[in-house]
Design an enzyme around this catalytic site. Structure first.
Site, PDB file in Angstrom:
ATOM      1  CG  HIS A   1      90.706   3.983  54.056  1.00  9.56           C
ATOM      2  ND1 HIS A   1      90.605   3.609  55.371  1.00  9.56           N
ATOM      3  CD2 HIS A   1      89.512   4.564  53.741  1.00  9.56           C
ATOM      4  CE1 HIS A   1      89.414   3.942  55.837  1.00  9.56           C
ATOM      5  NE2 HIS A   1      88.734   4.540  54.869  1.00  9.56           N
ATOM      6  CD  GLU A   2      88.477   5.975  50.340  1.00  6.85           C
ATOM      7  OE1 GLU A   2      87.383   5.409  50.106  1.00  6.85           O
ATOM      8  OE2 GLU A   2      88.667   6.700  51.335  1.00  6.85           O
TER       9      GLU A   2
ATOM     10  CG  HIS B   1      85.621   1.896  51.886  1.00 10.65           C
ATOM     11  ND1 HIS B   1      85.092   1.358  53.040  1.00 10.65           N
ATOM     12  CD2 HIS B   1      86.279   3.028  52.268  1.00 10.65           C
ATOM     13  CE1 HIS B   1      85.417   2.123  54.072  1.00 10.65           C
ATOM     14  NE2 HIS B   1      86.149   3.133  53.634  1.00 10.65           N
TER      15      HIS B   1
END
Length: 370
Positions: free
Chosen positions: A18-19, A22
């Site tokens: 997920h990170e 980003h």
């Protein structure tokens, strides 16, 4: 302890993925990144790369964050002092990038979780195979919802709730999450199509681990099931359809809880995820990998909810900024983040209490002190 370890095995990589979404989107737009953390709180260990990004593993493994230069905190709340920097310095700060770039960076986290789930399902469908049962009714359970609706052996199920049915497995989850709720179904019989309404009966079941849950059943008996290995192109299509169907089920279930059709006790938090992680691992590799894909979808879905502090909340603020032609005031932004933090912490506390109740902790304590 075993469940706790499997919880880290399941959640750790998904938080990283997920990170990483980003992070990669931010790097694409040349945004300076100060930190990449798996977990919250004090750093256990870490290192700083050549781009001056601090990579760290932190104490509380319940999430993670990417901290951009010019942010006050891990929630990407802009630092008002950044406006005093030179134009050259501001050029690489997240808060001074165009709206569309900020939106892409924020959305990249949840989107990569969905993509990761698709990758997992596609890999399973090409190696292990995808279950396939012809959506033809082989038999009807007496006094069942199917019999009440007028379904007969030999009928082909064509559509359910407006969605085409390709295989019997397509209807199972829709039926399961809609106990007591009328559903529109189209069947094919003797060369013609018949529209009917069917209401799944509420049943309470207990699995091999003692988990009790409510689901819907209609009493259809299917023909034998095959497991078909798909080629890579077929697998990606089937995996995408599976991910979309599960996402829709999550949205439907959440709405049922909000609207009162389901009890809030059905919501689970970190302790329940840890428990299911251990149970999935006990069932074997395929159930464990499938569970990881399910949690990845869940992580992407939850982060898109329009709650300040979450990615969906940021996207709402960017939409407001786009309509107004200017960002919301720092005061409004500050209060939105405070409200979001309060909501997230309250929800985590509620889910933890819920989890402990599902484990029988409160009943045990009540017996001890009564």
């Amino acid at each position: 302890m075993s469940s706790a370890l499997w919880f880290l095995v399941v959640l750790g990589p998904l938080v990283f993925v997920h990170e990483l979404g980003h992070y990669l989107a931010a790097r694409l737009f040349r945004i300076r990144i100060d930190g990449f953390s798996i977990g919250f709180g004090p750093e256990i260990f870490g290192w700083t790369d050549k781009h001056r990004t601090r990579w760290r593993i932190s104490v509380l493994p319940l999430g993670g964050y990417v901290k951009f230069a010019g942010d006050m905190n891990a929630a990407s709340q802009p630092d008002p002092e950044a406006a005093r920097l030179s134009p050259a310095e501001r050029e690489r700060l997240f808060q001074f990038k165009p709206i569309w770039q900020r939106a892409v960076v924020v959305a990249a986290g949840p989107m990569i979780n969905f993509a990761f789930a698709i990758l997992i399902f596609a890999a399973l469908f090409t190696t292990v195979g995808q279950p396939y049962t012809v959506p033809k009714v082989a038999g009807i359970v007496p006094n069942s919802a199917a019999q009440a609706a007028g379904i007969k052996p030999g009928d082909m199920i064509v559509r359910l709730e407006g969605q085409s049915v390709r295989r019997f497995e397509d209807i199972i989850n829709v039926i399961a999450i809609n106990p007591g709720h009328p559903l529109n179904m189209t069947i094919a019989r003797d060369g013609r199509q018949i529209d009917l309404s069917i209401t799944p009966r509420r049943v309470e079941e207990r699995d091999r681990f003692g988990n009790v849950y409510e689901r819907g059943l209609i009493g259809l008996q299917a023909t034998g099931r095959d497991v078909i290995r798909l080629n890579p192109f077929q697998a990606v299509g089937a995996a995408t359809a599976q991910t979309l169907a599960l996402t829709k089920s999550m949205a439907t279930t959440l709405w049922q809880i909000v609207s009162g059709r389901r009890a809030v006790t059905e919501l689970g938090g970190p302790l329940k995820i840890a428990d299911y992680s251990g149970q999935s691992a006990a069932l074997g590799l395929v159930p464990l990998v499938t569970f990881i894909a399910l949690i990845s979808i869940n992580l992407g879905f939850v982060n898109l909810l329009p709650v300040p502090m979450l990615d969906g909340g940021h996207l709402v603020l960017y939409a407001i900024e786009g309509v107004r032609g200017r960002p919301v005031s720092p005061k409004v932004l500050e209060w939105s983040f405070r409200t979001g933090l309060a909501l997230v912490l309250s929800l985590m506390l509620f889910l933890t209490v819920n989890d402990l109740a599902s484990f029988g902790v409160w009943n045990t304590l009540a017996r001890i002190f009564s």
